[in-house]
Design a protein around this motif. Structure first.
Motif, short mmCIF file in Angstrom:
data_model
loop_
_atom_site.label_atom_id
_atom_site.label_comp_id
_atom_site.label_asym_id
_atom_site.label_seq_id
_atom_site.Cartn_x
_atom_site.Cartn_y
_atom_site.Cartn_z
N PRO A 57 0.83 -1.22 0.00
CA PRO A 57 0.00 0.00 0.00
C PRO A 57 0.86 1.26 0.00
N LEU A 58 0.47 2.22 -0.82
CA LEU A 58 1.22 3.47 -0.92
C LEU A 58 0.98 4.32 0.32
N THR A 59 1.97 5.13 0.65
CA THR A 59 1.89 6.00 1.81
C THR A 59 2.06 7.45 1.36
N TYR A 60 2.06 8.34 2.35
CA TYR A 60 2.27 9.75 2.05
C TYR A 60 3.77 10.01 1.91
N ALA A 61 4.36 9.24 1.03
CA ALA A 61 5.79 9.37 0.69
C ALA A 61 5.94 8.79 -0.70
N GLU A 62 6.84 9.33 -1.45
CA GLU A 62 6.99 8.92 -2.85
C GLU A 62 7.98 7.76 -2.95
N HIS A 63 7.52 6.68 -3.56
CA HIS A 63 8.35 5.49 -3.74
C HIS A 63 8.26 5.03 -5.18
#
Length: 326
Positions: A57-63
């Motif tokens: 799951p994506l978070t409030y950070a860019e990956h």
């Protein structure tokens, strides 16, 4: 970048069920080809990107969530309203930890409830920050940003942030931020692409959405027709199918050639399905004519009966590139 040279923010919208998240993801891969760096943003808190790319799951950070042909990179970001509010309070009011302390008393939910437009400002504001972000040498961090935006039913309200904040503030940081976002969204550096199907309701929503966007002078990009099916009938066979006049002996012979039973019931079923298919082709043809009247670039993506997986995203990206989208 194909038809969209100079565009840095690609907003993708569409009626629910048309596959806008799939299209946004495929467009991001296409734009990231040949060593480019693209940020793919979602704002609806559905984790649709993580499911499509089969990542955590994506978070409030860019990956980084994918690589693109030619050594490019696609990075993902899921914008959370609460985190965006904390960042906003720290950026403009230097509240730091005090801003997070406000959340313990439900400040964020309270603020976005009494002022719904604020939510959209926070979401578009974070996207705007990513679009404009530069390195120390002045180069942009991302060559382009693709925003998986809300559906067509509310896309104009979502993007028209000046109207959203008119009742919130006429001066101060909120107003200045909204004005900067508005200037970018109304400039040639933005393009709103609309995803549709060759069906009556999605086509009508596409027409309505484009009309609304043009009315508020937000640049419209392409119409992307998703799930295009290959026709199985043409010419006189299509006409005969619609009239219920297909040669039953030919149908039966075709069944035998495929080592299938040629009993009358199956022949009847195939003739009925052929008539329905021919009718559908007519409806799709009419829908396409309506879309062509919009006078926008149009790209087609095929229907995949097996469903969508990461491999399909790359196939779609290549298809979009071949048609000039990147």
């Amino acid at each position: 970048m194909g038809d969209w040279e100079g565009v840095r923010l690609h907003v993708v919208t569409g009626k629910g069920g048309t596959g806008k998240t799939t299209v946004a993801s495929s467009l991001a891969i296409a734009l990231a080809s040949n060593r480019r760096r693209v940020l793919l943003v979602e704002v609806e808190e559905r984790q649709g990107l993580a499911q499509l790319f089969d990542v955590a799951p994506l978070t409030y950070a860019e990956h980084r969530i994918a690589t693109a042909p030619g050594g490019g990179e696609v990075h993902g970001l899921a914008i959370d309203v609460r985190e965006a509010m904390h960042e906003y309070l720290d950026m403009f009011y230097r509240l730091g930890r005090a801003g997070r302390a406000l959340d313990r008393v439900g400040f964020v939910e309270f603020a976005t409830t009494i002022a719904p437009g604020l939510r959209d400002v926070l979401l578009t504001g974070k996207t705007y920050e990513a679009v404009k972000r530069t390195r120390e040498n002045g180069e942009y961090v991302y060559d382009a940003v693709v925003l998986d935006a809300p559906p067509t039913g509310r896309i104009t309200r979502f993007l028209d942030v000046t109207t959203s904040v008119s009742s919130l503030a006429r001066v101060g940081p909120v107003h200045r931020q909204a004005s900067s976002i508005t200037a970018w969204l109304h400039s040639p550096r933005t393009a709103v692409h609309v995803v549709t199907l060759l069906e009556e309701m999605p086509v009508q929503e596409t027409i309505d959405a484009i009309g609304e966007l043009e009315r508020v002078k937000i640049p419209v990009g392409a119409v992307i027709v998703n799930q295009v099916r290959r026709p199985h009938l043409a010419g006189q066979h299509r006409v005969a199918a619609q009239r219920g006049e297909l040669d039953r002996d030919d149908v039966a012979a075709g069944l035998r050639a495929a080592a299938l039973p040629d009993d009358a019931a199956l022949v009847d079923q195939l003739c009925t399905e052929a008539a329905e298919h021919a009718d559908r082709l007519d409806l799709e043809q009419d829908a396409r004519k309506d879309l062509m009247r919009l006078d926008r670039p149009m790209y087609d993506l095929p229907h995949l009966p097996a469903g969508i997986d990461p491999t399909a995203l790359y196939e779609f990206a290549e298809t979009l590139s071949e048609q000039g989208a990147a």
